[in-house]
Design a protein around this motif. Structure first.
Motif, short mmCIF file in Angstrom:
data_model
loop_
_atom_site.label_atom_id
_atom_site.label_comp_id
_atom_site.label_asym_id
_atom_site.label_seq_id
_atom_site.Cartn_x
_atom_site.Cartn_y
_atom_site.Cartn_z
N HIS A 1 20.78 -7.15 -40.39
CA HIS A 1 19.95 -8.30 -41.04
C HIS A 1 19.96 -9.45 -40.18
N TYR A 2 21.18 -9.81 -39.63
CA TYR A 2 21.13 -10.82 -38.69
C TYR A 2 20.69 -10.70 -37.27
N PHE A 3 21.07 -9.65 -36.65
CA PHE A 3 20.60 -9.26 -35.37
C PHE A 3 18.94 -9.15 -35.35
N PHE A 4 18.40 -8.55 -36.19
CA PHE A 4 17.06 -8.39 -36.07
C PHE A 4 16.08 -9.60 -36.80
N ASN A 5 16.73 -10.46 -37.49
CA ASN A 5 16.04 -11.53 -38.11
C ASN A 5 15.81 -12.59 -36.99
N PRO A 6 14.56 -12.90 -36.62
CA PRO A 6 14.31 -13.85 -35.61
C PRO A 6 14.95 -15.06 -35.67
N TYR B 1 17.96 -15.85 -36.64
CA TYR B 1 19.27 -15.98 -36.22
C TYR B 1 19.43 -15.13 -34.88
N ARG B 2 18.53 -14.31 -34.59
CA ARG B 2 18.54 -13.36 -33.46
C ARG B 2 18.69 -14.44 -31.99
N TYR B 3 17.75 -15.28 -32.11
CA TYR B 3 17.41 -16.07 -31.06
C TYR B 3 18.72 -17.11 -30.82
N GLU B 4 19.52 -17.37 -31.82
CA GLU B 4 20.66 -18.21 -31.41
C GLU B 4 21.82 -17.24 -30.64
N TRP B 5 21.56 -15.90 -31.33
CA TRP B 5 22.50 -15.09 -30.57
C TRP B 5 22.34 -14.84 -29.04
#
Length: 115
Positions: free
Chosen positions: A103-108, A110-114
C-alpha cells in the motif's frame, strides 16, 4: 480494518510459499476470452515462478549488491539468441505486513517520499 478482517477467509491449513493458489481461469470468463489473456497468463506465471526461485545452488543467481537486509542478485541467460540479465531483489521489512508494504510503496502520496 475491522471490515477487512471480517471479509477475509481463513484457510483451513497454513500454506507455505510454494503453495500459491491462483483462481481458476473459468472463474470469470471475461478474463479468458480477452485477446491478450494467453500472454498475460504466460507472463504472470513466469513472474510468480521467478519470485519463488531460490537464489543459491546451480540456478546461477549471483549476489552483486548487499546493504543491510537487502540483497540484489543477477543472472546471465540467453533467450532466443539475446543475452538477458534478469535481476532479483530480496529485502526484509520488519514490523509491517506485506499488504501495508505494498500500500505505502505503490501509493504515490508516500512513494515519492521513499524515492
Amino acid at each position: 480494518m475491522e471490515e477487512e478482517r471480517c471479509a477475509r477467509v481463513v484457510p483451513p491449513a497454513e500454506r507455505t510459499r510454494d503453495q500459491v493458489e491462483l483462481p481458476p481461469p473459468a472463474l470469470d470468463n471475461r478474463l479468458t476470452v480477452h485477446p491478450l489473456w494467453p500472454e498475460i497468463n504466460r507472463i504472470s506465471t513466469e513472474q510468480i515462478q521467478a519470485a519463488f526461485e531460490e537464489v543459491g545452488g546451480g540456478i546461477g543467481w549471483q549476489l552483486f549488491a548487499e546493504e543491510g537486509d537487502m540483497r540484489m542478485y543477477r543472472r546471465e541467460m540467453e533467450v532466443d539468441g539475446m543475452v538477458m540479465d534478469p535481476l532479483k531483489a530480496m529485502h526484509k521489512v520488519r514490523g509491517v505486513s506485506a499488504r501495508e508494504m505494498c500500500h505505502y510503496f505503490f501509493n504515490p502520496r508516500y512513494r515519492y517520499e521513499w524515492e
